[in-house]
Design an enzyme around this catalytic site. Structure first.
Site, PDB file in Angstrom:
ATOM      1  CB  THR A  72       4.324  -0.939   2.494  1.00 18.51           C
ATOM      2  OG1 THR A  72       4.264   0.410   2.015  1.00 18.51           O
ATOM      3  CG2 THR A  72       5.769  -1.401   2.521  1.00 18.51           C
ATOM      4  CG  ASN A  79       2.249  14.034   1.486  1.00 18.35           C
ATOM      5  OD1 ASN A  79       2.589  14.608   2.513  1.00 18.35           O
ATOM      6  ND2 ASN A  79       2.221  12.709   1.392  1.00 18.35           N
ATOM      7  CD  GLN A  80      -2.335  20.160   3.726  1.00 20.15           C
ATOM      8  OE1 GLN A  80      -3.074  20.019   2.755  1.00 20.15           O
ATOM      9  NE2 GLN A  80      -2.780  20.557   4.915  1.00 20.15           N
ATOM     10  CD  GLU A 111       5.565  12.966   2.227  1.00 20.45           C
ATOM     11  OE1 GLU A 111       5.564  11.711   2.253  1.00 20.45           O
ATOM     12  OE2 GLU A 111       5.566  13.618   1.153  1.00 20.45           O
ATOM     13  CB  THR A 134       2.552  15.810  -4.797  1.00 23.40           C
ATOM     14  OG1 THR A 134       2.529  15.197  -3.482  1.00 23.40           O
ATOM     15  CG2 THR A 134       3.997  15.973  -5.244  1.00 23.40           C
ATOM     16  CB  VAL A 174      -9.261   8.912  -8.357  1.00 25.09           C
ATOM     17  CG1 VAL A 174      -9.680   7.497  -8.729  1.00 25.09           C
ATOM     18  CG2 VAL A 174      -8.957   9.723  -9.610  1.00 25.09           C
ATOM     19  CB  THR A 213       0.239   8.382  -6.678  1.00 26.20           C
ATOM     20  OG1 THR A 213       0.185   8.468  -5.254  1.00 26.20           O
ATOM     21  CG2 THR A 213      -0.897   7.496  -7.171  1.00 26.20           C
ATOM     22  CG  ASP A 238       7.494   5.730  -5.836  1.00 30.52           C
ATOM     23  OD1 ASP A 238       8.119   6.458  -5.057  1.00 30.52           O
ATOM     24  OD2 ASP A 238       7.124   4.582  -5.554  1.00 30.52           O
TER      25      ASP A 238
END
Length: 293
Positions: A28, A131-132, A134, A167, A207, A214, A216
């Site tokens: 997506t 992640n932060q 979430e 993550t 990056v 990423t 997954d």
């Protein structure tokens, strides 16, 4: 789609039964996508087939992106049944809901998934990889400092999971603004009933690109490396994050070469270079070290 399945089965040596929560033409991150979303009845039918053949005994369950609340609720029922078959089963949940861009968080799945994740899915999970943003959604608490993040991970532990890895975050890294912080926490109950918690911080070079998949990749590799190092979150995360860095650096180098000097790579050019990174995923050189907190 479903990078985690490809990684676990093709590279890291796990036998995997795949259920596509979505069947899309492409991820997506592109401007357009077509396809179908699996609902709970369809998931139940697939699981019934496994049960009828008595091949529904698993060591791990890994879930990621989905857009359907009924599907998520059915996942919980199935995980609970599978844990009755095998009490040692480990459920790894990547609670994919959204992310932050330029400091602002937004959900890219329907908002009604949040209470299902918070109230039903996370309590049966053993490992979660938010992640932060979430993590903030799941706990209702904002993270401004590392202390906040550690307290949020404690709140997530209290909801059920023994292992919590945030993550990515927008916290200030001790190494400077060019580094991204990830945090991990593993809580184990010892034989005498006391709890022991191992906490780590990882700083990896940023990056300058937006990648899809990423999360997954991270969840799949964390599953594999925690399997190989079940009581050492530090080593498992070092291998996971180091492999991520190898993949991302190879991807951005290739994408920039395809785009040409001065041009911004597009979604197709930024597809993760998984096949080209096979050796790094199998046996990553440790280039990101974890700090024990």
């Amino acid at each position: 789609m479903h990078w985690e399945i490809r990684i676990l089965s093709c590279v890291l040596g796990f036998e995997v039964d795949t259920v596509n929560s979505v069947q899309f033409s492409n991820h997506t991150g592109y401007a357009h996508w077509k396809g179908q979303v699996l609902n709970s009845d369809e998931l139940h039918e697939l699981y019934d087939g496994l049960k009828l053949n008595e091949v529904n005994r698993y060591d791990y369950v890994l879930t990621g992106y989905t857009r359907d609340t009924s599907f998520l609720a059915m996942v919980v029922d199935i995980v609970q049944e599978l844990k009755q078959q095998n009490s040692n089963l480990v459920y790894v949940c990547d609670p994919v809901m959204g992310d932050k861009w330029n400091g602002e968080g937004s959900m890219y799945v329907p908002k009604d998934l949040l209470p299902v994740y918070r109230d039903k899915v996370v309590p049966v999970a053993d490992i979660i990889t938010p992640n932060q943003f979430e993590a903030e959604l799941l706990t209702g608490r904002k993270i401004h400092t590392e202390k906040d993040a550690l307290e949020v991970m404690d709140m997530l532990h209290a909801m059920g999971p023994e292992t919590v890895v945030i993550t990515s975050s927008d916290l200030q890294a001790p190494l400077g603004n060019d580094y991204l912080i990830a945090l991990g926490s593993h809580r184990k109950t010892k034989a005498d009933g006391t709890k022991m918690t191992q906490r780590i911080r990882m700083e990896s070079p940023k990056v300058d690109a937006v990648f899809v998949g990423t999360g997954d990749l991270f969840a799949a590799m964390l599953l594999a490396w925690t399997h190989k190092h079940p009581n050492n979150l530090k080593v498992a995360c070092e291998k996971t994050v180091s492999a991520m860095q190898h993949v991302l650096q190879r991807t951005i180098k290739s994408a920039k070469a395809q785009a040409g000097e001065g041009n911004k790579p597009n979604s197709a050019q930024l597809e993760l270079r998984m096949v080209q990174s096979k050796k790094d995923i199998e046996n990553p050189e440790i280039i990101v070290k974890a700090t024990v907190l």
